[in-house]
Design a protein around this motif. Structure first.
Motif: not given
Length: 469
Positions: A32-37, A157-158, A170-174, A192-195
């Motif tokens: 959903a996030i990837g589609s919106m982006v 993911a965003g 992934a690293v940025f979010a953490m 997983i979300a970022a990929v």
């Protein structure tokens, strides 16, 4: 089977269950996030090129700012806090991120760029990610640490989707939540979300700009051949990286100070974006070219200074980085929407271009180093930015990427574009910062200490130097 072996087996079963659980939870969120982006990136590109064809739209920027202000006043409410709201909610393990945040930030960012405001897109993607993740979190009835993890995954993911850099996302979010600490409990869901977010954008056939570092002459090779290493070049990188860190500090402070000054200067808040739009128009007319408007990736005219042009000799003016700093801090500081990261890429790449000329260094390499290092200093995410260098430019110069990002991180001090970011481990030991205080709290405390010290000095001057009046 011994007791220890039985315990180890049970632990691995639990790990496997958590992996399956989070894969199932994160998969639809990331899609959903990837589609919106992807939709956002398409819409943003359309708006930017439409303004290229209709340059008179710039003169409507004050009205656009007024519209953005009333959108947030009427329906936006808490959404106006943007990335800081998401950061606060992750720290507090809360789900108080409104569903309307995603469409509102998308619309207002497109409005900002359509009329020439200098902003980025990362803030929009992160807010889209956080808003959608919070919505799914409520649907899944997640609470406590689980809501924190899914929000972090949404940010990953965003970010990964908007730049095509999943590992960085992934690293940025953490890493971005707390200076000096990484949220490893969200490692697998974030990755997983970022990929998946990045793959979703690719599935929609939305592409990203490709950057390239030109080959450079080999130096003194102290390693096995994978790393390019030159002692003189390393010295130039360190000097430049300190400048990148100071540029990050300047940017962050200017955004905060412009906001503070405008709040004091104008009685009615709607006047702030109108003023900001008029200033941007005035500066553009003064310098006589539109190069520092909007995103800065695509060229509005032949010979325009852009991020890609900064990777070539003569592709940036000496003060392009400063002009972009002024444009973006005024735009964001007066209430327009978007993000800071792409302008930070622009500032870093053009500053790297300028420094390469001064230091007789490879242009494209120093543009790339500035690209990631200024971002590192402004967001306090040196590890994520090192990974970004590898994902965008390849691994040949990874040692220099790390040196640039780590050095800029230190030299940017305790400043940053995200005021809700907490200080877990201070950059300088025993410098007076409390553990887990936010950057906003630290700046207020530092300002209070400066005022107290100033009053003490003034009272000391009025005395005879011995405390006697």
């Amino acid at each position: 089977m011994t007791e220890n072996n039985s315990f180890s087996f049970k632990e691995h079963i639990a790990i496997f269950k958590q992996l399956v659980r989070w894969t199932i939870l994160v998969f639809p969120v990331a899609i959903a996030i990837g589609s919106m982006v992807a939709f956002f990136l398409w819409l943003l590109s359309t708006a930017i090129h439409f303004r290229f064809s209709h340059p008179w739209l710039l003169f409507l920027l004050p009205l656009a700012g007024l519209l953005i202000h009333f959108i947030y006043q009427s329906v936006g409410k808490s959404s106006e806090k943007g990335n800081n709201l998401i950061t606060e909610q992750i720290h507090e393990a809360g789900g108080g991120i409104p569903k309307r945040m995603a469409p509102i930030i998308l619309i207002t960012t497109v409005i900002t760029h359509l009329f020439g405001g200098s902003a980025g897109r990362e803030g929009t993607a992160v807010q889209i990610g956080g808003s959608i993740a919070a919505m799914f979190g409520r649907w899944f009835k997640l609470k406590g640490v689980d809501i924190r993890i899914i929000l972090i995954a949404g940010v990953a993911a965003g970010f990964g989707a908007v730049f095509g850099t999943p590992v960085t996302g992934a690293v940025f979010a953490m890493e971005v939540l707390t200076i000096g600490k990484i949220q490893y409990h969200a490692l697998i869901p974030a990755l997983i979300a970022a990929v998946i977010g990045d793959l979703t954008v690719k599935a929609w056939h939305v592409t990203h700009v490709q950057y390239h570092i030109d080959p450079i002459a080999p130096g003194v090779n102290l390693f096995t051949g994978f790393f390019h290493f030159d002692v003189l070049l390393l010295g130039k990188v360190i000097i430049s990286s300190a400048a990148f860190g100071l540029a990050s500090f300047l940017f962050a402070r200017m955004v905060h100070e412009i906001k503070a000054v405008c709040i004091k200067l104008f009685k009615y808040k709607w006047m702030i974006p109108v003023f900001g739009g008029l200033v941007i128009i005035g500066i553009t007319l003064l310098i006589g070219k539109p190069d520092y408007l909007s995103l800065g990736v695509d060229a509005e005219h032949p010979g325009a200074v852009t991020i890609p042009s900064a990777f070539s000799a003569g592709g940036a003016d000496t003060w392009s980085w400063l002009w972009k700093t002024i444009y973006t801090t005024i735009t964001l500081g007066t209430g327009f929407k978007g993000g800071e990261v792409t302008p930070l890429f622009y500032i870093g790449a053009t500053l790297g271009n300028t420094l390469s000329q001064l230091l007789n260094a490879p242009v494209s390499l120093f543009a790339a180093l500035g690209f990631i290092a200024v971002f590192s200093g402004a967001t306090n995410t040196p590890l994520a930015c090192t990974f970004m260098g590898v994902e965008l430019f390849g691994g040949e110069h990874v040692l220099l990427f790390a040196v640039a990002c780590f050095t800029a991180y230190i030299f940017s001090g305790h400043s940053g574009i995200y005021s809700a970011q907490r200080i877990g481990v201070p950059k300088v030991p025993d410098d007076g910062y409390m553990d887990e205080s936010s950057l906003a709290e630290a700046m207020k405390r530092r300002g209070y200490l400066h005022q107290k010290l100033r009053r003490y000095r003034l009272s000391f001057k009025k005395s005879d130097g011995l405390g006697n009046s």
